[in-house]
Structure formats: structure tokens, C-alpha cells
Design an enzyme around this catalytic site. Structure first.
Site, mmCIF file in Angstrom:
data_model
loop_
_atom_site.group_PDB
_atom_site.id
_atom_site.type_symbol
_atom_site.label_atom_id
_atom_site.label_comp_id
_atom_site.label_asym_id
_atom_site.label_seq_id
_atom_site.Cartn_x
_atom_site.Cartn_y
_atom_site.Cartn_z
ATOM 1 N N ARG A 50 20.271 3.359 -60.502
ATOM 2 C CA ARG A 50 19.925 2.539 -60.592
ATOM 3 C C ARG A 50 18.273 2.697 -59.800
ATOM 4 O O ARG A 50 18.476 2.339 -58.312
ATOM 5 C CB ARG A 50 20.434 1.233 -61.275
ATOM 6 C CG ARG A 50 21.288 0.748 -61.998
ATOM 7 C CD ARG A 50 21.704 0.025 -61.641
ATOM 8 N NE ARG A 50 22.967 0.319 -61.492
ATOM 9 C CZ ARG A 50 24.182 -0.991 -61.189
ATOM 10 N NH1 ARG A 50 23.721 -1.173 -61.672
ATOM 11 N NH2 ARG A 50 26.177 -0.349 -60.510
ATOM 12 N N ASP A 52 15.543 0.694 -57.841
ATOM 13 C CA ASP A 52 14.437 -1.238 -58.125
ATOM 14 C C ASP A 52 13.636 -1.294 -57.993
ATOM 15 O O ASP A 52 12.571 0.258 -59.032
ATOM 16 C CB ASP A 52 14.740 -1.999 -56.806
ATOM 17 C CG ASP A 52 16.345 -2.149 -55.552
ATOM 18 O OD1 ASP A 52 16.578 -2.441 -56.978
ATOM 19 O OD2 ASP A 52 16.277 -1.952 -54.960
ATOM 20 N N TYR A 111 17.236 11.329 -52.913
ATOM 21 C CA TYR A 111 16.363 10.513 -52.142
ATOM 22 C C TYR A 111 15.387 11.069 -51.769
ATOM 23 O O TYR A 111 15.287 11.918 -50.792
ATOM 24 C CB TYR A 111 16.693 9.031 -52.015
ATOM 25 C CG TYR A 111 17.730 8.327 -53.425
ATOM 26 C CD1 TYR A 111 16.560 7.348 -54.036
ATOM 27 C CD2 TYR A 111 18.030 8.192 -53.691
ATOM 28 C CE1 TYR A 111 17.127 6.754 -54.949
ATOM 29 C CE2 TYR A 111 19.114 7.779 -54.365
ATOM 30 C CZ TYR A 111 17.807 6.996 -55.189
ATOM 31 O OH TYR A 111 18.705 6.266 -56.386
ATOM 32 N N ARG A 198 16.106 2.762 -48.589
ATOM 33 C CA ARG A 198 14.884 2.037 -47.373
ATOM 34 C C ARG A 198 14.957 1.211 -46.030
ATOM 35 O O ARG A 198 13.784 0.644 -45.997
ATOM 36 C CB ARG A 198 14.240 0.473 -48.719
ATOM 37 C CG ARG A 198 14.052 1.739 -49.862
ATOM 38 C CD ARG A 198 13.755 0.556 -51.259
ATOM 39 N NE ARG A 198 12.684 -1.150 -50.961
ATOM 40 C CZ ARG A 198 12.925 -1.648 -51.090
ATOM 41 N NH1 ARG A 198 13.607 -1.548 -52.555
ATOM 42 N NH2 ARG A 198 11.883 -2.202 -51.404
#
Lengths: 245, 245
Positions: A50, A52, A111, A198
Site C-alpha cells: 500500500r 501513501d 523501494y 521515508r
């Protein structure tokens, strides 16, 4: 029949992957609507990771069950036709076993976080990279990142809103690549806590800015509290690159 | 005092580098206005490589003469301040000798052309890469490109509007890099004819699509007429990367 789709999207204008009660602007719902528009079936789309609001994907994976059968290339082209006014594209469609689940069957997620490290603003990549003005020492960042590899309680690196019951995660790899003014931070793991990438990026940037002793990362890690770590890097620099099954 | 500036821009919304009689939307004029707004001086900006409408730059170089003296970082920051509503950014400012000329002193210019070679549309790079649907054979393209290296009459590879009196140019290098669905064609030379890179790219793509015998490139070259070569690739995939002096 269960279908697996691989998806690229520009997350800038979306509220994130997940469908929400009061927002019609999720990526999930946009694709579900496109599937409905060509097949007439209301399906539920489950994704591998998922993302953001504002986060992009080069290789998100999702699955859904559909009664009617279509040729695979027709499904891809029909969904893309109905998505053509949006920055979402289906790259690939496969038929998978009923046991396949885009989230639970994932073996590794990759990522990438993109930083532009210079004083002058970004003309071409504005809004798709995080601009950091102060010169970053990439070697300090690499040394600090090493302490995060392997299995750890990552409570310092998760959002206060993270709903995972277990804060222990295993980070397989963190690679930091410098190419001119660009710095790419690549992180892979089987699963991630909310905002984990992040917050790790925001923390590594502080190490790079201040040339903090890389050993200090161990201290941040063992404190197991969110405010021990650095800022949460902005969403628009983050890309879900691919998912292995 | 003569100043040399290095510039990045997103060319999508501009009529090209060059100021035109009836268009206020050139990159040249936009930067000249920004310089006027901070210095009060009307300068004329000369660039190293004039880019057409829609073409981008990662490292365009230009020079101008200004009466008043400022610290270099102040010039950069002041121009960028006045450019802040535009996708143009000054990366660097230097003082140069009066003999320096951004075009005539150039030793080598580097262009890059970006292609996405897949059936699914581009979600993230839409408008910044040329999408070619048919699978390209990169090795055929590389073999065909070899025939263009060195000094040739490049009449087949110049726009009918090209105003150069001499169609002979020397191509130093053509490198074709494949990375997943992306293909990057990098071309360097001391100078180029009008649309030369885009016509070479359009022609190489036809070789890659049809697996045409690479020797055929010699035939295109020796015909010395525009319609011997392929289409002109669209401007939005082209980047002026840097200029050596």
C-alpha cells in the site's frame, strides 16, 4: 479466475493506494472502476504494498477475482483504455493460482527514494525528487545504513499511526547510489512498517548533512521510539519499484 | 563583465530557446527578463546549442555581458528567484574571458534521446520520453549507428529548414543504452545540423523496428536527401545534456 496485474503510477494527484470511506481519489478505486467499466464486474483489488498519498509506483502488484474470462492482453488494454485520462497504467496481466495473494505471497519488495542534492531547484524533476540543499556525505550515509540491515525492532522508524502489531522487520539491503546531483536510496525487505522507508531516508539525510558518527544509528535503533529518528522524507520522492513472488 | 551560465529546463511549455519576433514564450527571453528584473540591465543571451520547441536541457550553456558586478552566487540566486514560476533553473554561474562565446567556443555537445519501448503507455514519464510500441532490436540500431560516426555530408539528416551552409558534420560518438523498457541514445559532436539528432533517432528506430540490414544506413547517408532517412523523432524525448569548452 484470479488475475495478477503489475501497475505503474504517478501518485502525485492521488490520496494513496487504499480506498477510503470519504475519498474518491484512491488508486485502488480508480482501477476498480476501470475494471468495472470494461467487464461490468465489481471486483476488489488487493495490492502488494500500500502506497501513501503522493508515493509513486514503477511496479506495484495487485490481484483481483473476476467471473468472466478474457484474453490477458485484452484485459490489460481494456483497463488501460478506461484509465487513459489518469496517470495509472497496467504494464502486465497474468493468471495466477487461487492461493496467490499480492500481499501475503510477496517474497521481497523493492523501494527507491530519489533525492536531488544541490542548491539550485529542480527544473525537470520538480515534484518527483526530494531536494536537499546542504551537501550530503554519502559515505557517512552508507556507513549509518549498515546498522539497519538484518532483523530489528524498528519502532524508531515507524509512523505513530502504524497499525502493525509487531514492530520487528528484516531489512535485506540498503544501497545508496550517487550520480551527479542525484542520490538514490534503494531498500528491499519482505515487508515494511508504515512510513519506514521515508523515516529511514529522513534519518540518513541527517547523517549525511551533519556527518554524524554512523555509530549513532545504533543508538537511534535501540531507543525504539519515533522521535529518536529523523524527519519523514516527503512522499513524492518515493517509488515502489517491484515486488518478487 | 562576461558571465557564463549553465541552465536546466523543461522545454515542454516553450517555443524553443530562440527569441522570436512574434512569440513571448522563448527560453532566451524568459531568462533575459529575469536578468533584467534583478539587474535593471537589458542583456542579450547567447546559447551553446539552440533547442527547438519542446526540447529539454540538463546543461544548456549561455553567456551575456553585464555592466554591474555581482557575486556569482547572488547572480544565480537572483535569476532563479525571478524564474521561480517557470521550469527554468540556473545551475551555475562563472565569469569568463571576453573571448568566450557559448556557441563558437564549444568543443563538444552531448545530446541524449529517451525512448520507452513498450506497449503500455508511460504513466510516470509521459511527455518526457518517446513511446515506441513495436519491440526494437537494439543491436541492429547499434550496428546501423556505426556508419554515421566520423565526418560525413549529413544532408539526409537535416531539416528542410536547416540554414547551415555546409551540411558536413563530424559525429564523435553514438551510444545506445538499454535499461528495461527504456532506450537512451547518446550522441556527441562539436556541432549539429537542424533536427539532426531527432532525424538520426527516428531513422535508428526504423532500423530497430524492422531489423533492417544495418548496411542500409550507408545508402541513406550517401543519398544526401532528407527523404532517404526516417521520421523526425518528437522533441519531448530530446535532452541537451552538456557542453564542453
Amino acid at each position: 479466475m484470479r488475475y495478477k496485474i503489475t501497475i505503474e503510477y504517478n501518485g502525485s494527484s492521488f490520496s494513496g493506494w487504499q480506498k477510503q470511506q470519504h475519498s474518491a481519489n484512491s488508486i485502488q478505486e480508480t482501477i476498480e472502476n476501470a475494471i468495472f467499466n470494461f467487464s461490468g464486474e465489481k471486483v476488489t483489488l488487493h495490492c502488494g504494498g500500500r502506497t501513501d498519498a503522493g508515493v509513486h509506483a514503477l511496479g506495484q502488484v495487485a490481484h483481483f477475482d473476476m467471473e468472466r474470462e478474457f484474453e490477458l492482453y485484452r484485459i490489460r488494454n481494456a483497463i488501460n483504455y478506461h484509465l487513459k485520462s489518469t496517470p495509472i497504467v497496467v504494464l502486465n496481466t497474468e493468471i495466477v493460482d487461487d492461493a496467490f495473494h499480492s500481499r501475503f505471497s510477496a517474497k521481497k519488495k523493492y523501494y527507491e527514494y530519489r533525492i536531488i542534492n544541490r542548491y539550485a531547484p529542480a527544473a525537470l524533476e520538480a515534484g518527483y525528487v526530494w531536494q536537499v540543499f546542504n551537501p550530503l556525505d554519502v559515505n557517512t550515509m552508507r556507513e549509518a545504513a549498515k546498522h539497519l540491515l538484518g532483523k530489528h525492532d524498528l519502532s524508531s522508524f515507524r509512523s505513530k499511526d502504524c497499525q502493525a502489531t509487531n514492530p520487528i522487520r528484516t531489512i535485506d539491503d540498503i544501497e545508496i547510489i550517487q550520480n551527479g546531483s542525484y542520490i538514490y536510496i534503494k531498500i528491499s525487505a519482505i515487508s515494511f512498517l508504515h512510513n519506514q522507508v521515508r523515516i529511514i531516508v529522513g534519518t540518513l539525510v541527517e547523517f549525511g548533512k551533519n556527518r554524524t558518527n554512523p555509530q549513532e544509528m545504533l543508538n537511534i535503533l535501540t531507543q525504539c521510539k519515533r522521535n529518536a529518528a529523523g524527519v519523514t522524507a516527503p512522499p513524492f520522492g518515493l517509488y515502489l519499484v517491484k515486488i518478487d513472488y
